[in-house]
Write a protein that holds these residues in place. Structure first.
Motif, PDB file in Angstrom:
ATOM      1  N   ARG A 151       4.049   9.344  10.441  1.00 53.75           N
ATOM      2  CA  ARG A 151       3.911  10.343   9.369  1.00 53.75           C
ATOM      3  C   ARG A 151       3.840  11.759   9.943  1.00 53.75           C
ATOM      4  O   ARG A 151       4.084  12.726   9.238  1.00 53.75           O
ATOM      5  N   LEU A 159       2.244   1.674  -3.542  1.00 52.40           N
ATOM      6  CA  LEU A 159       1.232   2.128  -4.508  1.00 52.40           C
ATOM      7  C   LEU A 159       0.642   3.496  -4.142  1.00 52.40           C
ATOM      8  O   LEU A 159      -0.090   4.087  -4.913  1.00 52.40           O
ATOM      9  N   GLY A 160       0.922   3.946  -2.946  1.00 55.33           N
ATOM     10  CA  GLY A 160       0.386   5.236  -2.497  1.00 55.33           C
ATOM     11  C   GLY A 160      -1.029   5.140  -1.960  1.00 55.33           C
ATOM     12  O   GLY A 160      -1.647   6.155  -1.635  1.00 55.33           O
ATOM     13  N   THR A 161      -1.558   3.908  -1.842  1.00 58.34           N
ATOM     14  CA  THR A 161      -2.941   3.760  -1.375  1.00 58.34           C
ATOM     15  C   THR A 161      -3.055   3.842   0.150  1.00 58.34           C
ATOM     16  O   THR A 161      -4.148   4.040   0.668  1.00 58.34           O
ATOM     17  N   GLU A 183       0.835  -1.212   0.000  1.00 61.21           N
ATOM     18  CA  GLU A 183       0.000   0.000   0.000  1.00 61.21           C
ATOM     19  C   GLU A 183       0.869   1.260   0.000  1.00 61.21           C
ATOM     20  O   GLU A 183       0.533   2.260  -0.620  1.00 61.21           O
ATOM     21  N   ASP A 232      -6.587   4.870  12.748  1.00 61.21           N
ATOM     22  CA  ASP A 232      -5.446   3.964  12.574  1.00 61.21           C
ATOM     23  C   ASP A 232      -5.779   2.568  13.102  1.00 61.21           C
ATOM     24  O   ASP A 232      -5.434   1.560  12.500  1.00 61.21           O
ATOM     25  N   ASN A 286      -2.025   6.189   1.990  1.00 56.58           N
ATOM     26  CA  ASN A 286      -2.468   7.559   2.307  1.00 56.58           C
ATOM     27  C   ASN A 286      -3.966   7.725   2.120  1.00 56.58           C
ATOM     28  O   ASN A 286      -4.601   8.529   2.797  1.00 56.58           O
ATOM     29  N   LEU A 287      -4.517   6.978   1.159  1.00 52.89           N
ATOM     30  CA  LEU A 287      -5.973   7.019   0.935  1.00 52.89           C
ATOM     31  C   LEU A 287      -6.700   6.556   2.206  1.00 52.89           C
ATOM     32  O   LEU A 287      -7.695   7.161   2.628  1.00 52.89           O
ATOM     33  N   LEU A 288      -6.161   5.500   2.826  1.00 52.75           N
ATOM     34  CA  LEU A 288      -6.772   4.975   4.051  1.00 52.75           C
ATOM     35  C   LEU A 288      -6.529   5.912   5.225  1.00 52.75           C
ATOM     36  O   LEU A 288      -7.430   6.205   6.011  1.00 52.75           O
ATOM     37  N   LEU A 289      -5.273   6.398   5.323  1.00 51.28           N
ATOM     38  CA  LEU A 289      -4.926   7.244   6.464  1.00 51.28           C
ATOM     39  C   LEU A 289      -5.690   8.567   6.440  1.00 51.28           C
ATOM     40  O   LEU A 289      -5.973   9.146   7.485  1.00 51.28           O
ATOM     41  N   ARG A 290      -6.035   9.051   5.238  1.00 55.68           N
ATOM     42  CA  ARG A 290      -6.756  10.323   5.132  1.00 55.68           C
ATOM     43  C   ARG A 290      -8.275  10.132   5.271  1.00 55.68           C
ATOM     44  O   ARG A 290      -9.005  11.107   5.345  1.00 55.68           O
ATOM     45  N   SER A 291      -8.715   8.881   5.225  1.00 58.74           N
ATOM     46  CA  SER A 291     -10.160   8.617   5.231  1.00 58.74           C
ATOM     47  C   SER A 291     -10.744   8.778   6.637  1.00 58.74           C
ATOM     48  O   SER A 291     -10.033   9.149   7.574  1.00 58.74           O
ATOM     49  N   GLY A 292     -12.021   8.421   6.752  1.00 52.99           N
ATOM     50  CA  GLY A 292     -12.685   8.497   8.058  1.00 52.99           C
ATOM     51  C   GLY A 292     -12.273   7.361   8.980  1.00 52.99           C
ATOM     52  O   GLY A 292     -12.732   7.307  10.128  1.00 52.99           O
ATOM     53  N   LEU A 293     -11.445   6.440   8.500  1.00 52.86           N
ATOM     54  CA  LEU A 293     -11.018   5.315   9.337  1.00 52.86           C
ATOM     55  C   LEU A 293      -9.921   5.771  10.290  1.00 52.86           C
ATOM     56  O   LEU A 293      -9.042   6.545   9.904  1.00 52.86           O
TER      57      LEU A 293
END
Lengths: 310, 247
Positions: free
Chosen positions: B245, B88-90, B85, B101, B92-99
């Motif tokens: 991060r 692929l840079g994905t 992840e 850690d 960050n998609l998870l870390l920036r989401s409403g989820l």
């Protein structure tokens, strides 16, 4: 109203100061171009605004609220779109919407709507890994929009695309203006000119200019270069041309170059006025067989030199 | 979004991703082949061991091997969890989401655990086969599986942590294997010292020492506590790694 505001942001990596105390603001409802060469600090600044990294010092305000470790409600497309290649476009957008708290009842509806907006309707059931670069970029933009954020940040959304895709992406960005505030980075001043209402120019981690594009353009565009290619031209000495035109229009320099039986003339003037009508009238009067007539735009490098010099 | 809902969304996606990849089927096939072959051999050999019952001659050594093989397989499963992840840079998609850690960590943790349960599912046949020969010590079977599950959860936690600190999957696999092997070999270091405190400490820290209790049919609180602490510590370190991060 300022939706994004950076105050004195410094970001240092071991041995490198990527951002040297930058400050600028993005107005609500604007398309804000973020311009700079490679290594200028664009991506670092955008990552900080998007909440992916924290500044060494300084403050970021989103809608007047200081950005801390909480998630910022910003749609973000990084330089490489964050795509799961094994997923179908529909499933991927639905997943992104789900993890960004879109209500379950609205999920499918929202995904289809964004798919339509981004021109993805035809490829909704295709695997992302099998899509062309242009479509992947659209999926990347769609993921930044699918949860309907007020602010959307796009990091070089047109890099590496073919001319048709670039035009389509630009149209898409322009169409988003009515619902979102958009900040996007680019290398191309021309691109920023086409779609931005505001720009910020950064180089070596320092903000060189920031504000409405008209104002910045005005402050920079006091130099015009007009290039004309003619068939029949007898005068070889630029000084003679300059003496001929000195009463017609202001011109600081003329360059003459012979090219395969044609002659290229460059009229260079430090002026705010548009010289094109005067130069074209002069050339027509000389009856020299005008073959082409263009205004040379200032490239970004030149702008940086000029802005840095100011 | 509720805590469990966030985990569930990511869990569904991760499980689907795993089962769309050939890696899981290759590893499951390989694992089932090795364990099936061992079971067959233990079964044949058990005829000559007249003094040992089926638990001692088949189940206990078999579960020891089932656990040992996962020392190699678990790093292969977890190597991509965060490393891919990141690449692929994905991530960050998870870390920036409403989820949060923790939702990301648990969603991935449970999904990987589900895959390992799928991998060992073929072995559920072995006690049934033994049952046809009159074997009926089901308590021991349950205890062995429970011990194996705890071991797997520990291995996966180590693998996830290592995967979170690198974007290179090969490095992630080798490093997690090394750490797991270190915890496995700790039990041998016990013989290297005469100091009882050090010996007890090494023994308590090693994974096989705690797994052994389950294989003998003894489910003890301190063994369960060890596995919870072991997994918890590596999951906590994974969170710290994701949090880096902001550093």
């Amino acid at each position: 109203m300022k939706v994004i505001e950076l105050k004195n942001i410094v970001k240092t990596y071991p041995g490198v100061e990527a951002l040297k105390g930058i400050s600028f603001a993005v107005e609500k409802g604007s398309i804000h171009g973020f311009l700079g060469p490679n290594g200028a600090g664009k991506t670092t600044s955008m990552s900080i605004i998007a909440g992916l990294s924290s500044p060494t010092s300084g403050q970021v305000f989103i809608n007047g609220k200081e950005l801390g470790r909480e998630k910022s409600p910003i749609g973000f497309l990084p330089e490489t779109p964050p795509l799961y290649e094994q997923m179908k476009v529909f499933d991927y957008l639905k997943f992104v919407a789900e993890i960004n708290n879109v209500a379950r009842s609205e999920l499918s509806c929202r995904v289809l709507e964004i798919g339509k907006k981004c021109g993805l309707t035809k490829v909704m059931q295709r695997l992302i890994g099998n899509l062309s670069k242009g479509y992947r970029q659209r999926v990347g933009i769609a993921q930044a929009l699918v949860f309907d954020p007020e602010i959307v940040i796009l990091d070089e959304p047109t890099v590496g695309l073919d001319p048709n895709s670039i035009m389509e992406i630009r149209e898409l960005i322009t169409s988003l203006k009515k619902d979102h505030t958009i900040m996007f980075s680019t290398h191309q001043l021309h691109e920023a000119n086409l779609i931005c209402s505001h720009i910020t120019i950064i180089n070596h981690g320092i903000i060189l200019q920031s504000g409405p594009i008209g104002e910045i353009g005005k402050s920079l565009k006091n130099r015009q270069v007009i290039r004309a290619v003619v068939r029949d031209w007898q005068i070889i000495e630029p000084a003679m041309v300059l003496s001929e035109i000195k009463d017609l229009f202001p011109c600081d320099n003329v360059e003459i170059k012979k090219l395969d039986g044609q002659t290229e003339l460059k009229f260079i003037a430090e002026t705010d006025d548009d010289l094109r009508p005067s130069v074209s009238a002069y050339l027509l009067q000389k009856n020299c067989g005008l073959l082409s007539f263009t205004e040379e735009g200032m490239d970004l490098e030149e702008i940086f030199k000029r802005v840095a010099g100011q | 979004m509720g805590f469990s809902r966030g985990i569930w969304i990511l869990y569904k996606k991760e499980v689907k991703d795993y089962f769309l990849s050939p890696l899981v089927y290759i590893l499951t096939g390989l694992y089932s082949l090795i364990i099936g072959w061992l079971f067959f051999n233990y079964l044949v050999a058990s005829k000559d061991l007249t003094t040992a019952n089926l638990s001692q001659s088949i189940l206990i050594p078999l579960f020891g091997n089932m656990n040992f093989i996962f020392l190699f397989l678990a790093p292969l499963l977890t190597m991509k969890v965060f490393a891919e992840e990141k690449k692929l840079g994905t991530l960050n998609l998870l870390l920036r989401s409403g989820l949060t850690d923790w939702q990301i960590i648990f969603g991935k943790y449970f999904a990987t655990f589900t895959v390992t349960v799928f991998m060992i599912s073929m072995t559920f046949l072995f006690p049934i086969i033994l049952g046809f020969s009159g074997y009926h010590d089901w308590g021991l079977v349950i205890s062995c599986y429970l011990g194996l599950f705890f071991c797997l959860l520990s291995y996966l936690a180590v693998g996830m942590f290592v995967s979170s600190i690198t974007s290179n999957q090969i490095i992630a696999a080798i490093l997690s294997f090394s750490i797991l092997l270190g915890f496995m070999l700790m039990v041998f270091s016990v013989n290297a010292t005469h100091l009882s405190l050090v010996r007890d400490l090494f023994q308590y820290l090693s994974v096989p020492f705690h797994f052994e209790g389950f294989v003998r049919g003894a489910i003890k609180n301190f063994n369960i506590l060890y596995f919870f602490c072991f997994s918890g510590m590596f999951l906590y370190m994974t969170r710290k790694s994701l949090e880096s991060r902001y550093w």
